[in-house]
Design a protein around this motif. Sequence first.
Motif, short mmCIF file in Angstrom:
data_model
loop_
_atom_site.label_atom_id
_atom_site.label_comp_id
_atom_site.label_asym_id
_atom_site.label_seq_id
_atom_site.Cartn_x
_atom_site.Cartn_y
_atom_site.Cartn_z
N LYS A 9 0.74 -1.40 -0.07
CA LYS A 9 0.02 0.12 -0.08
C LYS A 9 0.94 1.31 0.08
O LYS A 9 1.88 1.61 1.06
CB LYS A 9 -1.00 -0.05 1.29
N ARG A 54 -7.08 -3.16 7.40
CA ARG A 54 -7.98 -2.37 6.65
C ARG A 54 -8.05 -3.00 5.07
O ARG A 54 -9.36 -3.35 4.61
CB ARG A 54 -7.86 -0.93 6.56
N ILE A 59 -11.99 -2.80 3.45
CA ILE A 59 -12.15 -1.33 3.71
C ILE A 59 -11.43 -0.31 2.84
O ILE A 59 -11.70 0.91 2.91
CB ILE A 59 -12.81 -0.72 4.87
N MET A 60 -10.09 -0.86 2.57
CA MET A 60 -9.11 -0.21 1.79
C MET A 60 -8.42 -0.92 0.77
O MET A 60 -8.37 -2.26 0.79
CB MET A 60 -7.88 0.23 2.66
N ASN A 61 -8.19 -0.51 -0.48
CA ASN A 61 -7.62 -1.27 -1.60
C ASN A 61 -6.02 -1.34 -1.62
O ASN A 61 -5.60 -0.12 -1.28
CB ASN A 61 -8.15 -0.58 -2.88
N ILE A 79 -18.68 -7.80 -0.95
CA ILE A 79 -19.74 -8.04 -0.22
C ILE A 79 -19.80 -9.23 0.39
O ILE A 79 -19.90 -9.18 2.04
CB ILE A 79 -20.85 -7.43 -0.82
N LYS A 82 -17.08 -9.55 3.01
CA LYS A 82 -17.44 -8.81 4.33
C LYS A 82 -18.43 -9.62 5.27
O LYS A 82 -18.38 -9.43 6.42
CB LYS A 82 -18.07 -7.28 3.95
N LYS A 83 -19.16 -10.43 4.57
CA LYS A 83 -20.34 -11.27 5.42
C LYS A 83 -19.55 -12.26 6.24
O LYS A 83 -20.31 -12.58 7.11
CB LYS A 83 -21.45 -11.46 4.43
N PHE A 87 -14.60 -7.06 11.91
CA PHE A 87 -13.62 -6.22 11.98
C PHE A 87 -13.69 -5.30 13.14
O PHE A 87 -14.52 -4.31 13.22
CB PHE A 87 -13.27 -5.50 10.67
N THR A 89 -11.67 -2.43 15.70
CA THR A 89 -10.31 -1.85 15.87
C THR A 89 -10.60 -0.59 16.88
O THR A 89 -11.85 -0.39 16.94
CB THR A 89 -9.99 -1.33 14.44
N ASN A 91 -10.21 2.11 16.03
CA ASN A 91 -10.96 3.37 14.95
C ASN A 91 -12.31 2.94 14.85
O ASN A 91 -13.00 3.72 14.13
CB ASN A 91 -9.98 3.21 13.76
N THR A 92 -12.77 1.96 15.04
CA THR A 92 -14.19 1.70 14.66
C THR A 92 -14.95 1.81 15.90
O THR A 92 -15.46 0.99 16.76
CB THR A 92 -14.48 0.01 14.31
N GLY B 210 -15.35 8.38 14.32
CA GLY B 210 -14.75 6.92 13.79
C GLY B 210 -15.81 5.99 13.61
O GLY B 210 -15.60 4.87 13.58
N GLU B 213 -15.85 4.28 9.64
CA GLU B 213 -15.04 3.20 9.52
C GLU B 213 -15.82 2.01 9.73
O GLU B 213 -15.78 0.86 9.25
CB GLU B 213 -13.75 3.34 10.04
N THR B 214 -16.60 2.20 11.18
CA THR B 214 -17.36 0.98 11.57
C THR B 214 -18.50 0.79 10.30
O THR B 214 -18.44 -0.60 9.95
CB THR B 214 -18.25 1.48 12.72
N LEU B 216 -17.97 1.11 7.39
CA LEU B 216 -17.42 0.56 5.86
C LEU B 216 -17.07 -0.89 6.17
O LEU B 216 -16.79 -1.64 5.13
CB LEU B 216 -16.21 1.60 6.09
N THR B 217 -16.96 -1.29 7.43
CA THR B 217 -16.80 -2.92 7.78
C THR B 217 -17.94 -3.73 7.41
O THR B 217 -17.75 -4.93 7.28
CB THR B 217 -16.18 -3.00 9.17
N LEU B 218 -19.08 -3.08 7.25
CA LEU B 218 -20.21 -3.88 6.89
C LEU B 218 -20.43 -3.96 5.66
O LEU B 218 -19.75 -3.30 4.73
CB LEU B 218 -21.41 -2.98 7.81
N PRO B 219 -21.13 -5.24 5.05
CA PRO B 219 -21.32 -5.61 3.69
C PRO B 219 -22.06 -4.42 3.03
O PRO B 219 -23.20 -4.60 2.46
CB PRO B 219 -21.94 -6.97 3.52
N GLU B 381 -9.96 7.14 -0.77
CA GLU B 381 -9.78 6.98 0.35
C GLU B 381 -9.35 8.02 1.38
O GLU B 381 -9.41 7.92 2.66
CB GLU B 381 -8.57 5.60 0.54
N PHE B 385 -11.22 8.00 4.95
CA PHE B 385 -10.23 8.05 6.17
C PHE B 385 -9.50 9.20 6.47
O PHE B 385 -8.84 9.12 7.68
CB PHE B 385 -9.20 6.96 6.00
#
Lengths: 251, 387
Positions: A9, A54, A59-61, A79, A82-83, A87, A89, A91-92, B210, B213-214, B216-219, B381, B385
């Motif tokens: 990255k 990430r 959530i990041m490429n 998708i 992600k199911k 995740f 962290t 940050n979440t 924050g 980001e939470t 974005l972790t979901l589908p 991004e 972010f």
Amino acid sequence: MLEVKNITKEFEKKISQKETIKFLADDDISFEAKEGEVVGILGPNGAGKTTLLRMIAGIMNPTSGEVLVDGKNHKDNSIEIKKDIAFLTGNTKLYKDISPYELLKMCGEYYGLSKDELDSRIDEIIKKFDMESFKHQRIDTLSTGQYQRTSISRCVVHDPKYYILDEPTSGLDVISSKVIIDFVKEAKANKKTILYSTHYMEEAENICDKIVMINKGKVIIIGTPEEIRKKTKTTNLRDSFFALIGGENNE
Amino acid sequence: MNKNNILVTIKKELRSMFRDKKTLFMIFGFPFVIAFFIFLMGFMEESVLGEGGTTYNVGFNYTINEVEETLLDSYPLEYDYYKDKDALEEAFELGEISGYVMFDDESKVYTIYTDTSMGGMNVSTFLATYLEDYNQYLGNLKLTNQNIDPLEIYDNFTIEMKNVSGEELSTSGFLVELVMSLSFTYIIMAITLAAVNMATSAIAVEKEHGTLETILTLPITTNELICGKYLANVIIGGVASLIGFALTVGSFGIAKNMFEIYEDFSISFGAIAWGIVICILASFLIGGMAIAITAKAKSYKEAQASGQILNYLCMIPIFMTYLDFKVSTTYYIVPILNYTTILMDLYTGNFEYINLLITILSTVVCIGVVLWLLLKTFKSEKVLFGE
């Protein structure tokens, strides 16, 4: 199985009004995590752990390389992957103006669970994490421990196969940390695959089957805690880390 | 796109909005300010002209003769005699009178004393006009005594005041236009205030806290997330503007029967229907613009500051009315500014279909551009972010 293949990255960083520099947050990282395995991602602050996780969570490429989850990549199956992932962290964070119950309901709805499925899952989770007494309380009124339990519960509402936990105990007291450690141990017992990032080496030594040590975006060693100690001729992972980076300045 | 994800996001945003008192006030409280303003201006305008039953008490240091009495009766003034300046000053300080006239017989000077309050200004205008009338009467009397008909001296021509359409020019016309411009501007501002507030919590506050980001972790894809947030913003802006619109048109409708100045306000089914269409279209555009403008902000403060540009844009039509700025058809291409103007056109009889068509087309094009920009912005991004 979760496979990380040559992931890199690159970021651009503004160093002055006119000047930007490019730097690699993660550089050609590869490893894999098998079913029921707890893989510790270890490294100091700024080593590239969060960016790496990430990318694994989708959530990041990545700039190059790929992540395969059960043979599927994020590019085509984001998708779906992600199911299968949870995740968590530092940050979440959680929404402050809703209750844990509303949060679980909202997350479950995003995961596409049916109403009946979601209701029974929420009941199960509330019982498991002992959240009955505060399930309808606003999140901003919860204690640190209650908040932590809510954080974990929102990750598991869809019963994922893979857990990505980024410094989950950072800044927590002993009691709140124990909630996390117990959760990881239970998930491991249930054959879940866990990526556990931390800069607390002792913590990793206790719960991880395999360690991926990162410094300045590069993998410096991969192996079981025992293998790493043997290779570096040290008695603990902290000393192993310093032995591996030598006199390097991490600032 | 997954409809369920969009619906869950809309639900989440609306729930969060309904728990935020500030945004709730913007939506449900602010439109009432418009209604209050319409009635207040009607009341104030009639007070200024003295048609609302307001009379002012004034004092004189001399006895009023019969002629003066007749002249004074045509003004909303109640008058009384006071023996000297001290008595007049005392009555003024006690609030018994709003102004007084002192006559100096030696120098033949009438002096009007009052203050700078609105009542004082009205009193001074009425008294000055009354004294001019009296002066005119005395002049006429002198001419009559010399067997000259005053009408032969003064009646040389007639002055008429009309607007460009040939109608009688009303002195209150400008004020009505200003009140309408402010009211319709407030309807559009209700959208920007609600949309900017909502966009701030939808993006900047989520980043700051924050929670982005939470999510974005979901589908959910970023496109679905932004669509959900955008549509929630449109709903909020739409509700705010429609409440504002209903209250404004309703208030003008009621005020029309209460205050003469609003009698030219025209309400028709077509004007109401097109007004609703304009409000909804404005919500679609402003809702998207609010998110696009605040997207790169990393904090609540930064987002609020960048969103202010929309509020300033909304206020431009007020200044244009104040400066009596005439607009051409091409003006209706400019989004946001054109909404207030087209709404005013609808209710003042200046409406033209071509202007409405241009307004609608330019809005649809702008909505397309804003949506494209939004989806492109949230691919970055750096935006998601802040890194």
